[in-house]
Design an enzyme around this catalytic site. Structure first.
Site, PDB file in Angstrom:
ATOM      1  N   ASP A 160     -82.497   4.983  55.628  1.00 19.26           N
ATOM      2  CA  ASP A 160     -82.759   6.282  56.248  1.00 19.26           C
ATOM      3  C   ASP A 160     -83.923   6.969  55.563  1.00 19.26           C
ATOM      4  O   ASP A 160     -84.709   6.331  54.849  1.00 19.26           O
ATOM      5  CB  ASP A 160     -81.490   7.146  56.159  1.00 19.26           C
ATOM      6  CG  ASP A 160     -81.310   8.055  57.365  1.00 19.26           C
ATOM      7  OD1 ASP A 160     -82.067   9.028  57.482  1.00 19.26           O
ATOM      8  OD2 ASP A 160     -80.422   7.777  58.181  1.00 19.26           O
ATOM      9  N   HIS A 201     -81.803  14.108  55.711  1.00 19.33           N
ATOM     10  CA  HIS A 201     -81.269  13.417  56.884  1.00 19.33           C
ATOM     11  C   HIS A 201     -80.320  12.294  56.488  1.00 19.33           C
ATOM     12  O   HIS A 201     -79.232  12.140  57.067  1.00 19.33           O
ATOM     13  CB  HIS A 201     -82.431  12.867  57.728  1.00 19.33           C
ATOM     14  CG  HIS A 201     -82.023  12.261  59.023  1.00 19.33           C
ATOM     15  ND1 HIS A 201     -81.721  10.907  59.161  1.00 19.33           N
ATOM     16  CD2 HIS A 201     -81.864  12.801  60.254  1.00 19.33           C
ATOM     17  CE1 HIS A 201     -81.410  10.654  60.420  1.00 19.33           C
ATOM     18  NE2 HIS A 201     -81.484  11.787  61.100  1.00 19.33           N
ATOM     19  N   SER A 379     -78.507  10.151  65.650  1.00 19.82           N
ATOM     20  CA  SER A 379     -78.476   9.900  64.209  1.00 19.82           C
ATOM     21  C   SER A 379     -77.068  10.015  63.659  1.00 19.82           C
ATOM     22  O   SER A 379     -76.723   9.365  62.669  1.00 19.82           O
ATOM     23  CB  SER A 379     -79.364  10.915  63.471  1.00 19.82           C
ATOM     24  OG  SER A 379     -80.727  10.648  63.654  1.00 19.82           O
TER      25      SER A 379
END
Length: 523
Positions: A160, A201, A379
């Site tokens: 990621d 994230h 996501s």
């Protein structure tokens, strides 16, 4: 102890990204690395070797590192090494001319990045999931947890962007304090710091799986082990990020990961001449898709977000979600309804995409400061599935990763009637757990011949007499041209295609035990 874990990272120092002419330089062989086939313990960790052994996957040349002498010669010539891959046997090189590189005797071919192509049973667990209840129960994941399958002993690699917030989050205290946070690596900077500089994230994605704070937030794989790998540079969007993803996947394989979750997707770049076309989403073109399929071939369950372009101009899935061995995950709300931002299928070669869907609208997660919050995007639907996949791997440790992925698709509520928004639907993981050998995907086959066809095509399939099957024919634009439903009577079934014009078509076959798609050429 893992030996030679950074075998190649110790040889090559990856420099920061700079503007220059760049090439993927593919090599003829593995040079001095060949002898390491006799010493697999120097290539892979004990966990990786165990996973390979249990799934019957041999150690082969793709597991050997790129020949260090080839890389050193390129460096001596003034080339900068940005990335490298043992699976595809190449290095990403800047600073040398094509002529210089092609003159090297060990160089097989060059690829221009702007073209993107050259051609473990546990104990029973009852959780109060708190704010994570809906996203777990939508998948019937609580049934697996209650049966004792919570991801214990299974390793998930999270590829990621940054993981800022992961060290502060109270819901991840158990992960950190129990020794299940196995390690980290930044393939952007070449160090272990994934916690600052690239945003949070990755931490949000991690929390959907790893959170364990009963009554507050429990994730889909609360007892799994995790590697945190950074390949996405949030300050830019360049093709080399896909090469870094490939390096991260190879690393994940080397440390024995059973599952990869990647909530990343590639369609457009800072330099618009690098942008992909929909035709590139064919499962074979982009390097990141090829990397994901390689990872799956090594027995790893690869789970990827479908993308958030459903309401935009692109609309379609991105890479690596287009991979035929990748579980591409679309997004729903908490009621199981399609979330309109979720990227749609099919793949360009008309395979069902996304593969499955999970909650991605209002998903519970942690934010960049480690506090429990919520977010929207595929996501976050992707780790819902990846965490449950790890629980399924724990329950079936001897099953190949691609069969695990098949079981997840098979358990989808739309398996018999997949569509371009939810794919095969929302998986039922209790159903996936109980799919028996009579539904072994390796034993279920459907074929057509002749192909290319003149007028009549024959379908051969492993169906039971009287079993209901649906057959549909689509053109390349996705328009359905023919649809029939039959009760299977013979080993062969005939379709008359005389009314179709010459061209390429796609034949979809569905039953209650399988779904199969074939490319058909009409002469």
């Amino acid at each position: 102890m893992i030996r030679n874990l950074f075998l190649l990272l110790a040889i090559v120092s990856l420099s920061p990204i700079a503007e220059a002419q760049s090439y993927r330089v593919f090599f003829t062989d593995k040079g001095s690395s060949e002898h390491l086939l006799e010493h697999p313990e120097l290539l892979l960790s004990e966990a990786a070797l165990l996973r390979r052994s249990m799934q019957g996957i041999a150690i082969d040349h793709s597991d050997l590192p790129v020949a260090p002498e080839y890389l050193k010669q390129i460096q001596r010539m003034g080339g900068e090494l940005k990335a490298h891959s043992r699976w595809l046997n190449y290095a990403f090189v800047e600073g040398l001319s094509a002529q210089d590189l092609e003159a090297l005797p060990f160089v097989k071919r060059l690829e221009y990045p702007k073209k993107h192509q050259s051609y473990l049973a546990g104990t029973q667990a009852q959780f109060d999931y708190g704010l994570g209840t809906t996203q777990v129960e939508l998948l019937n994941g609580d049934a697996l947890h209650q049966a004792g399958y919570t991801g214990r002993g299974v390793t998930i690699a999270v590829i990621d962007a940054g993981f800022t917030g992961a060290l502060q989050a109270a819901v991840l205290d158990s992960l950190r304090q129990s020794g299940r946070l196995m390690g980290s690596w930044s393939f952007i900077n070449g160090d272990t710091n994934v916690y600052s500089g690239q945003g949070g994230h990755g931490a949000s994605v991690l929390s959907v799986m790893a959170a364990l704070d009963t009554g507050v937030f429990v994730g889909t794989a609360p007892h799994a082990n995790y590697w945190l790998l950074t390949s996405e540079n949030v300050s830019s969007e360049t093709p080399v990020e896909m090469d870094h993803w490939l390096m991260a996947a190879e690393f994940a394989d080397s440390v024995g990961a059973h599952v990869i979750n990647t909530s990343l997707g590639y369609t457009t770049f800072d330099d618009t001449t690098d942008n992909f076309d929909y035709s590139d989403m064919d499962g074979n073109t982009t390097v990141v898709t090829r990397a994901a399929d390689w990872a799956a071939s090594k027995g790893i369950v690869v789970v990827a977000s479908a993308g958030n372009e459903g309401a935009g101009s692109w609309q379609r899935i991105g890479a690596p979600a287009d991979g035929d061995s990748v579980l591409a995950v679309g997004a729903t709300d908490g009621m199981g309804n399609y979330a309109n931002f979720s990227s749609r299928g099919p793949s360009y070669d008309w395979r069902v995409k996304p593969d499955v869907s999970a909650m991605g609208a209002g998903t519970t997660l942690i934010n960049i400061v480690g506090q429990v919050s919520s977010g929207f995007g595929t996501s976050f639907s992707s780790p819902c599935i990846a965490g449950m996949a790890a629980c399924l791997v724990q329950a079936k440790p001897n099953v190949h990763g691609e069969e695990i992925a098949w079981k997840i698709r098979r358990s989808g509520h739309l398996f018999s009637t997949p569509n371009n928004t939810l794919g095969y639907g929302i998986p039922d993981f209790e159903f996936a757990l109980n799919i028996g050998l009579e539904e072994d995907p390796m034993a279920l086959k459907a074929e057509v011949y002749p192909n290319p066809v003149n007028d009549k095509v024959y379908i051969q399939g492993d169906f039971n007499r009287g079993q209901k099957i649906q057959i549909a024919i689509y053109n390349q634009a996705g328009q359905q041209l023919m649809a029939v439903e039959r009760n299977w009577q013979n080993q062969l079934e005939m379709l008359d295609l005389a009314q179709l014009s010459p061209g390429i078509y796609f034949l979809n076959i569905h039953s209650d035990s399988m779904s199969h798609q074939l490319k058909l050429v009409k002469k």
